[in-house]
Enzyme design. Structure first.
Site, PDB file in Angstrom:
ATOM      1  N   HIS A 145      23.050  40.014  40.300  1.00  0.00           N
ATOM      2  CA  HIS A 145      24.326  40.116  40.503  1.00  0.00           C
ATOM      3  C   HIS A 145      25.241  39.521  39.096  1.00  0.00           C
ATOM      4  O   HIS A 145      26.454  40.254  38.962  1.00  0.00           O
ATOM      5  CB  HIS A 145      25.195  39.127  41.564  1.00  0.00           C
ATOM      6  CG  HIS A 145      24.682  39.808  42.967  1.00  0.00           C
ATOM      7  ND1 HIS A 145      25.580  40.430  43.838  1.00  0.00           N
ATOM      8  CD2 HIS A 145      23.613  39.536  43.457  1.00  0.00           C
ATOM      9  CE1 HIS A 145      24.779  40.783  44.889  1.00  0.00           C
ATOM     10  NE2 HIS A 145      23.739  40.330  44.769  1.00  0.00           N
ATOM     11  N   ASP A 353      30.806  39.802  32.792  1.00  0.00           N
ATOM     12  CA  ASP A 353      30.999  39.863  34.398  1.00  0.00           C
ATOM     13  C   ASP A 353      29.794  40.958  34.745  1.00  0.00           C
ATOM     14  O   ASP A 353      30.086  42.156  34.281  1.00  0.00           O
ATOM     15  CB  ASP A 353      32.332  40.416  34.613  1.00  0.00           C
ATOM     16  CG  ASP A 353      32.686  39.789  36.229  1.00  0.00           C
ATOM     17  OD1 ASP A 353      31.801  39.319  36.983  1.00  0.00           O
ATOM     18  OD2 ASP A 353      33.981  39.602  36.157  1.00  0.00           O
TER      19      ASP A 353
HETATM   20  C1  GDG Z   1      29.500  37.737  41.373  1.00  0.00           C
HETATM   21  C2  GDG Z   1      29.398  38.269  39.710  1.00  0.00           C
HETATM   22  C3  GDG Z   1      29.819  40.560  40.720  1.00  0.00           C
HETATM   23  C4  GDG Z   1      38.381  35.957  45.244  1.00  0.00           C
HETATM   24  N1  GDG Z   1      39.629  35.153  45.478  1.00  0.00           N
HETATM   25  C5  GDG Z   1      39.856  35.357  46.750  1.00  0.00           C
HETATM   26  C6  GDG Z   1      38.961  36.176  47.300  1.00  0.00           C
HETATM   27  N2  GDG Z   1      38.073  36.536  46.289  1.00  0.00           N
HETATM   28  C7  GDG Z   1      37.010  37.617  46.358  1.00  0.00           C
HETATM   29  C8  GDG Z   1      37.388  38.767  45.336  1.00  0.00           C
HETATM   30  C9  GDG Z   1      36.034  39.645  45.094  1.00  0.00           C
HETATM   31  C10 GDG Z   1      35.342  38.199  45.178  1.00  0.00           C
HETATM   32  O1  GDG Z   1      35.737  37.225  45.797  1.00  0.00           O
HETATM   33  C11 GDG Z   1      34.796  37.925  43.698  1.00  0.00           C
HETATM   34  O2  GDG Z   1      33.997  39.029  43.149  1.00  0.00           O
HETATM   35  P1  GDG Z   1      33.928  39.287  41.672  1.00  0.00           P
HETATM   36  O3  GDG Z   1      32.854  40.533  41.755  1.00  0.00           O
HETATM   37  O4  GDG Z   1      35.151  39.513  41.173  1.00  0.00           O
HETATM   38  O5  GDG Z   1      33.068  37.994  41.081  1.00  0.00           O
HETATM   39  P2  GDG Z   1      32.047  36.809  41.391  1.00  0.00           P
HETATM   40  O6  GDG Z   1      32.493  35.733  42.459  1.00  0.00           O
HETATM   41  O7  GDG Z   1      31.864  36.270  40.116  1.00  0.00           O
HETATM   42  O8  GDG Z   1      30.745  37.650  41.719  1.00  0.00           O
HETATM   43  C12 GDG Z   1      30.340  39.669  39.821  1.00  0.00           C
HETATM   44  C13 GDG Z   1      29.602  39.892  42.050  1.00  0.00           C
HETATM   45  O9  GDG Z   1      29.011  38.755  42.175  1.00  0.00           O
HETATM   46  C14 GDG Z   1      29.089  40.931  43.260  1.00  0.00           C
HETATM   47  O10 GDG Z   1      27.830  41.542  42.646  1.00  0.00           O
HETATM   48  O11 GDG Z   1      30.642  41.635  40.632  1.00  0.00           O
HETATM   49  O12 GDG Z   1      30.138  40.059  38.439  1.00  0.00           O
HETATM   50  O13 GDG Z   1      29.800  37.318  38.861  1.00  0.00           O
HETATM   51  O14 GDG Z   1      35.674  40.204  46.449  1.00  0.00           O
HETATM   52  O15 GDG Z   1      38.441  39.460  46.258  1.00  0.00           O
HETATM   53  N3  GDG Z   1      38.807  36.471  48.461  1.00  0.00           N
HETATM   54  C15 GDG Z   1      39.471  35.939  49.323  1.00  0.00           C
HETATM   55  N4  GDG Z   1      40.578  35.249  48.924  1.00  0.00           N
HETATM   56  C16 GDG Z   1      40.814  34.802  47.635  1.00  0.00           C
HETATM   57  O16 GDG Z   1      41.670  34.006  47.405  1.00  0.00           O
HETATM   58  N5  GDG Z   1      39.504  36.302  50.855  1.00  0.00           N
END
Ligand code: GDG
Length: 444
Positions: A145, A353
């Site tokens: 990821h 990322d």
């Molecule tokens: C890893 C990789 C890759 C965040 N705050 C809240 C909340 N979130 C949710 C977001 C989003 C998720 O968490 C974060 O996803 P990201 O992709 O932005 O980042 P990572 O956590 O670092 O994820 C990344 C991912 O895995 C998938 O393969 O894209 O590159 O680092 O969905 O919305 N959700 C809720 N409340 C919050 O306050 N419900």
């Protein structure tokens, strides 16, 4: 195969969010760490919201060495190009291998001969190899990821070759973006004497596997429905009311140094400096729920951001306006959808990322007739897909400031023209597409 349990009501990790969505639609069992401390290492099964998970508790020492240690203090920073934050401890590596072995021993009896085994992320790289040692001959895949680092960084990891060799136990390995796949190819050809063939084939020694680019998507249908639902509508109205006509810039990130939050605040500050007349017309809402709070570098980034947001607010705030609303808590997904919809700008400044699902969620949540503008770091996997975004280099405060300026002045027709193709990509390449693409490659 790790990270938080799927039953958490507001999971805040990309992996948890994506896998819950994928499993709901396809069935299957999610094995992983329960997130709890315990000593029996037995699998506990439970089903919540249509997803069955089999989880194992870990001892305090295992959590320290495996999760806080090797996974989040060694591999995470290294794979995000942060050698300066990477900790190299033999105990961490030992704990990582031990815990993977425990997982392998516990789950092997639950795998039927024709099951597909799909292992997720940097916490579990050697699991496939350990399952092969238990005699499993199933088709096995691995999805990373996060980014795959350039060879010149990866070789700083003691025993790097052992880690990469373990990947060759899988039949298919998937990366989020072609840049990470290219770095993997480079390592394999330069460090392992491997060769590249057609259709993603990679051969090292006598073993050929497939390495593919398979960008993860969001549960677009569900998210679009949320953004149009009653909760999101109320939230949007609440935001518009509290913003009294000011344009909102939204950032949503786990509190993590890879997300470039300090750079974001500095870029926004530069915009305020450069545009005194537009200062009180905008505000930045930064939602940043804390994560990995037991790891020192995460405590450090949190206090840095507290200080930085405090300084900027102290310097620029007026009696009826604060430039940054900085919120350290998580919200339900429906609330997030409404917040994205109310925003004029989605600001993603990751320094590195794997993908970045927030960028895709922001796009999915927009009003088709009056969409906001996505400002996106070129260092995200998402940048390969979302080319309607204003692309920025997050290390440059000027770049961020200029993009904010441009986004705020952009005419509606231009915003629609940029947003529409991005929306189609997010809708068509969703989490179901991703799961199918990977599992079809895996099924051979
Ligand atoms: C890893 C990789 C890759 C965040 N705050 C809240 C909340 N979130 C949710 C977001 C989003 C998720 O968490 C974060 O996803 P990201 O992709 O932005 O980042 P990572 O956590 O670092 O994820 C990344 C991912 O895995 C998938 O393969 O894209 O590159 O680092 O969905 O919305 N959700 C809720 N409340 C919050 O306050 N419900």
């Amino acid at each position: 195969m790790s990270a938080p349990r799927p039953e958490q009501p507001a999971a805040q990790g990309g992996l948890a969010v994506a896998l819950t969505a994928a499993l709901k639609k396809s069935g299957g069992i999610w094995f992983g760490w329960s997130g709890e401390v315990g000593t029996d290492h037995q699998l506990h099964f439970e089903t919540y919201g249509g997803v069955t998970s089999g989880t194992i508790d870990l001892t305090e020492q295992e959590v320290e060495e495996y999760y806080n240690g090797y996974a989040n203090s060694t591999l995470w920073p290294l794979f995000h190009y942060r050698l300066d934050l990477t900790e190299f401890e033999r105990d961490y590596q030992g704990g990582y291998e031990r815990v993977n072995r425990i997982f392998g021993e516990q789950i092997a009896p639950h795998i039927a001969p024709d099951d597909l085994v799909w292992v997720h992320d940097y916490h579990m790289i050697p699991l496939g190899w350990l399952l092969r040692q238990q005699g499993l001959e199933n088709r096995m895949g691995f999805f990373l990821h996060i980014p795959w680092p350039p060879t010149r960084l990866l070789v700083a990891l003691p025993d790097h070759k052992r880690l990469v060799e373990a990947l060759f136990a899988y039949d298919v390995i998937g990366f989020q973006a072609s840049e990470w796949l290219e770095s993997f190819h480079h390592y394999v050809t330069h460090e392992m004497g491997g060769s590249l063939g057609d259709d993603g084939r990679v051969t090292v020694g006598g073993r050929t596997i497939r390495a593919i680019c398979c960008p993860i998507g969001i549960d677009a249908e569900d998210f679009i429905a949320s953004a149009n639902g009653p909760v999101a509508r109320d939230v949007r109205l609440r935001m518009l009311e509290s913003g009294v006509g000011r344009s909102m810039i939204i950032g949503v990130d786990r509190l993590d140094y890879s997300k470039g939050l300090a750079e974001r605040f500095l870029g926004y500050e530069r915009f305020l400096q450069n545009n005194p007349d537009r200062r009180a017309l905008v505000y930045l809402l930064q939602i940043a729920p804390p994560s990995r709070t037991d790891v020192q570098s995460y405590q450090d980034i949190r206090s840095n951001l507290d200080a930085l947001s405090g300084r900027i607010n102290g310097q620029y705030a007026d009696i009826d306006w604060v430039p940054i609303r900085y919120v350290n808590q998580g919200f339900p997904r429906e609330t997030l959808a409404g917040v994205y919809r109310a925003a004029r700008i989605g600001l993603v400044t990751s320094l590195r990322d794997g993908m970045n699902l927030v960028a895709k969620e922001f796009v999915a949540a927009q009003d088709p007739y009056d969409p906001g503008v996505l400002i996106l770091s070129r260092f995200t996997g998402a940048a390969e897909q979302l080319d309607g975004a204003l692309m920025i280099n997050p290390y440059s405060a000027d770049d961020i400031a200029d993009a904010i300026d441009k986004a705020l002045s952009m005419a509606r027709a231009d915003r629609i023209a940029r947003w529409r193709p991005m929306f189609e990509t997010v809708r068509d390449h969703d989490v179901v597409w991703w799961r199918k693409r990977f599992t079809e490659a895996l099924a051979g």
